[in-house]
Design a protein around this motif. Structure first.
Motif, mmCIF file in Angstrom:
data_model
loop_
_atom_site.group_PDB
_atom_site.id
_atom_site.type_symbol
_atom_site.label_atom_id
_atom_site.label_comp_id
_atom_site.label_asym_id
_atom_site.label_seq_id
_atom_site.Cartn_x
_atom_site.Cartn_y
_atom_site.Cartn_z
ATOM 1 N N SER A 1 0.816 -1.141 -0.009
ATOM 2 C CA SER A 1 -0.130 -0.147 -0.012
ATOM 3 C C SER A 1 0.757 1.296 0.121
ATOM 4 O O SER A 1 0.404 2.177 0.760
ATOM 5 N N SER B 1 -5.286 0.932 -8.632
ATOM 6 C CA SER B 1 -6.393 1.046 -7.596
ATOM 7 C C SER B 1 -7.743 1.186 -8.612
ATOM 8 O O SER B 1 -8.753 0.294 -8.191
ATOM 9 N N GLN B 2 -7.728 2.080 -9.629
ATOM 10 C CA GLN B 2 -9.050 2.219 -10.376
ATOM 11 C C GLN B 2 -9.365 0.803 -10.860
ATOM 12 O O GLN B 2 -10.441 0.402 -11.006
ATOM 13 N N GLN C 1 -10.619 -1.689 -8.470
ATOM 14 C CA GLN C 1 -11.980 -1.425 -7.874
ATOM 15 C C GLN C 1 -12.943 -1.872 -8.871
ATOM 16 O O GLN C 1 -13.985 -2.616 -8.359
ATOM 17 N N TYR D 1 -11.617 -7.180 -1.451
ATOM 18 C CA TYR D 1 -10.927 -5.990 -1.896
ATOM 19 C C TYR D 1 -11.289 -4.834 -0.948
ATOM 20 O O TYR D 1 -12.186 -4.713 -0.528
ATOM 21 N N GLY E 1 -11.280 -2.018 -1.043
ATOM 22 C CA GLY E 1 -12.404 -0.442 -1.500
ATOM 23 C C GLY E 1 -13.693 -1.032 -1.746
ATOM 24 O O GLY E 1 -14.631 -0.549 -2.114
ATOM 25 N N HIS F 1 -13.389 -2.011 5.669
ATOM 26 C CA HIS F 1 -13.596 -1.121 4.712
ATOM 27 C C HIS F 1 -13.659 0.490 5.512
ATOM 28 O O HIS F 1 -12.674 1.277 4.886
ATOM 29 N N SER G 1 -10.759 3.331 5.103
ATOM 30 C CA SER G 1 -10.962 4.805 4.519
ATOM 31 C C SER G 1 -10.806 5.968 5.383
ATOM 32 O O SER G 1 -10.333 6.919 4.830
ATOM 33 N N PRO H 1 -7.628 9.520 -0.468
ATOM 34 C CA PRO H 1 -8.607 8.799 -1.397
ATOM 35 C C PRO H 1 -8.259 9.062 -2.874
ATOM 36 O O PRO H 1 -8.651 7.939 -3.496
ATOM 37 N N GLY I 1 -6.663 5.706 -3.775
ATOM 38 C CA GLY I 1 -7.509 4.548 -4.057
ATOM 39 C C GLY I 1 -7.104 3.643 -3.037
ATOM 40 O O GLY I 1 -6.002 3.598 -2.188
ATOM 41 N N TYR I 2 -7.688 2.320 -3.115
ATOM 42 C CA TYR I 2 -7.650 1.134 -2.288
ATOM 43 C C TYR I 2 -6.562 0.020 -2.697
ATOM 44 O O TYR I 2 -6.615 -1.138 -2.144
#
Ligand code: PLP
Length: 407
Positions: free
Chosen positions: A184, A265-266, A269, A284, A286, A293, A297, A302, A305-306
């Motif tokens: 991450s 991430s996109q 997700q 996941y 996200g 989650h 968050s 942000p 992303g996740y």
């Protein structure tokens, strides 16, 4: 200048020896001193800015280290020849014979094997617990606990550490809170929420081109100096030195990490949402269905992303293997361990990166044999990828129905 780590990386200004836009690569294992006195002073740690020998450090390694310290918002950092080099040096720097560690039970298999099989030889014991359960951590802490060790996003079950809660337990017990942030980078800065030492395998997202193995420790100046101490420093004495050429190339790749992480991430997700909607068992961070989650968050930048890692549990190893082989056959990625490549990488964790963990323990922690870990790539059009992945999976499932093979 904002505090966002992506801006911190972008704002670094390093000049090469001849005014180049990249710092020159140091091509020496040893360095001259103008006087004998400055040599002895340097060995005693008294001369700032002098280099003595490249196992200690080198200009190229310092450039990369300072960029990583910016990224993690720590006072300093130092780099290693591998993530395991960073982990083993850190653990042995902190713990002595007779000490105790409380570690997450879902961590990278190599780290698990080191803590479980190697450290007892040095009289250091580890208790493994579920790191998403603070009561379990508190219960495991003993008077001789020196370290709490976990991964921000755990490998491979993607459990999330509640940094503030765990760092409180560490502080109350005078233990060091060590976090492996390999899954991450840029998503958050664990040091802002109480981590004392942040570790990376640079091999993964940070380098991002699956062409080298490297690691880093980001921490206080005091801890980094301790690691490099010529008499007692484990970075210096275990000799897990990163080569200058590799350090220079990782620094160049680090500059594109923000846009790569956003795209990983996109894409992840999107795939996680689509496969979950189809009824697959997807994990996941996200996804709203992920148990932590809300916790992740709270800590996240942000816009990053996740992250790029998701898992799908295909329940049996045979089915997982058949799907992975089909996906590779259809050029949807590689059946390979590791993370952060431009192509999707996938492996069945139980028989690969977590194979050091016994079957019994895998079952106990909820690691199914059919769990496939995906490091989602930088696919240009993820909608097309999704359709192709779905087709590949359905092909295997159809085969299964029409053959006698029991998945
Ligand atoms: N930490 C995590 C979370 C990993 O996944 C890995 C390797 O897979 C490592 C550490 C070890 O890093 P390296 O392979 O660079 O030694």
């Amino acid at each position: 200048m904002s505090n966002h780590p992506a801006e911190q990386i972008q704002d670094l200004q390093f000049f090469g020896e001849y005014g180049g836009v990249n710092p020159s690569i140091s091509d020496s294992s040893t360095y001259t001193f103008m006087t004998a006195k400055s040599m002895s002073d340097t060995f005693e740690g008294n001369t700032d800015g002098c280099f003595l020998y490249s196992r200690h450090t080198s200009p190229s390694n310092l450039y990369l280290s300072s960029a990583l310290a910016k990224m993690e918002n720590t006072e300093d950092a130092t780099v290693f020849a591998s993530g395991m080099g960073a982990i083993t040096s850190t653990v042995l720097q902190i713990c002595q014979q007779g000490d105790h560690i409380v570690a997450s039970r879902t961590i990278y298999g190599g780290t698990y094997a080191f803590l479980k099989n190697v450290l007892p030889k040095f009289g250091i014991e580890t208790t493994f617990v579920d790191f998403t359960n603070c009561e379990a951590i508190k219960k495991a802490v003993a008077p001789n606990t020196k370290m709490l060790y976990g991964e921000s996003v755990s490998n491979p079950l993607l459990g999330i550490i509640d940094f503030k809660a765990v760092s409180e337990i560490a502080q109350q017990n005078q233990a060091q809170f060590v976090v492996d942030n390999t899954f991450s980078p840029l998503m958050f800065q664990p040091a802002n929420f109480g981590a004392d030492v942040v570790i990376h395998s640079l091999t993964k997202f940070i380098n991002g081109s699956s062409d080298t193995v490297a690691g880093a420790v980001c921490a206080s100046s005091e801890f980094v100096e301790n690691l490099k101490d010529v008499n007692t420093g484990l970075a210096m004495l275990l000799g897990q030195t990163l080569d200058s050429w590799r350090a220079a190339s990782i620094l160049k790749n680090l500059r594109t990490l923000p846009i790569r992480m956003q795209k990983h991430s996109q894409n992840a997700q999107y795939l996680a949402e689509q496969f979950e909607a189809l009824g697959y068992k997807v994990s996941y961070p996200g996804l709203k269905s992920h148990p932590q989650h809300n916790i992740i968050s709270n800590y996240l930048f942000p816009d990053i992303g996740y992250g790029g890692i998701m898992t799908i549990d295909f329940e049996t190893l045979e089915k997982a293997n058949a799907i992975m082989e089909m996906m590779q056959h259809q050029n949807l990625g590689y059946l390979a361990v590791s993370l952060g490549f431009y192509k999707t990488l996938f492996s069945a964790s139980g028989t690969s990166t977590s194979s050091e963990i016994s079957e019994e323990e895998q079952q106990e922690m909820g690691l199914s044999e059919g769990l496939v870990r995906f490091s989602i790539g930088l696919d240009y059009d993820i909608k097309v990828t999704f359709k192709q992945m779905k087709k590949a999976i359905e092909l295997v499932e159809r085969d299964k129905q029409s053959s006698s093979v029991k998945f």
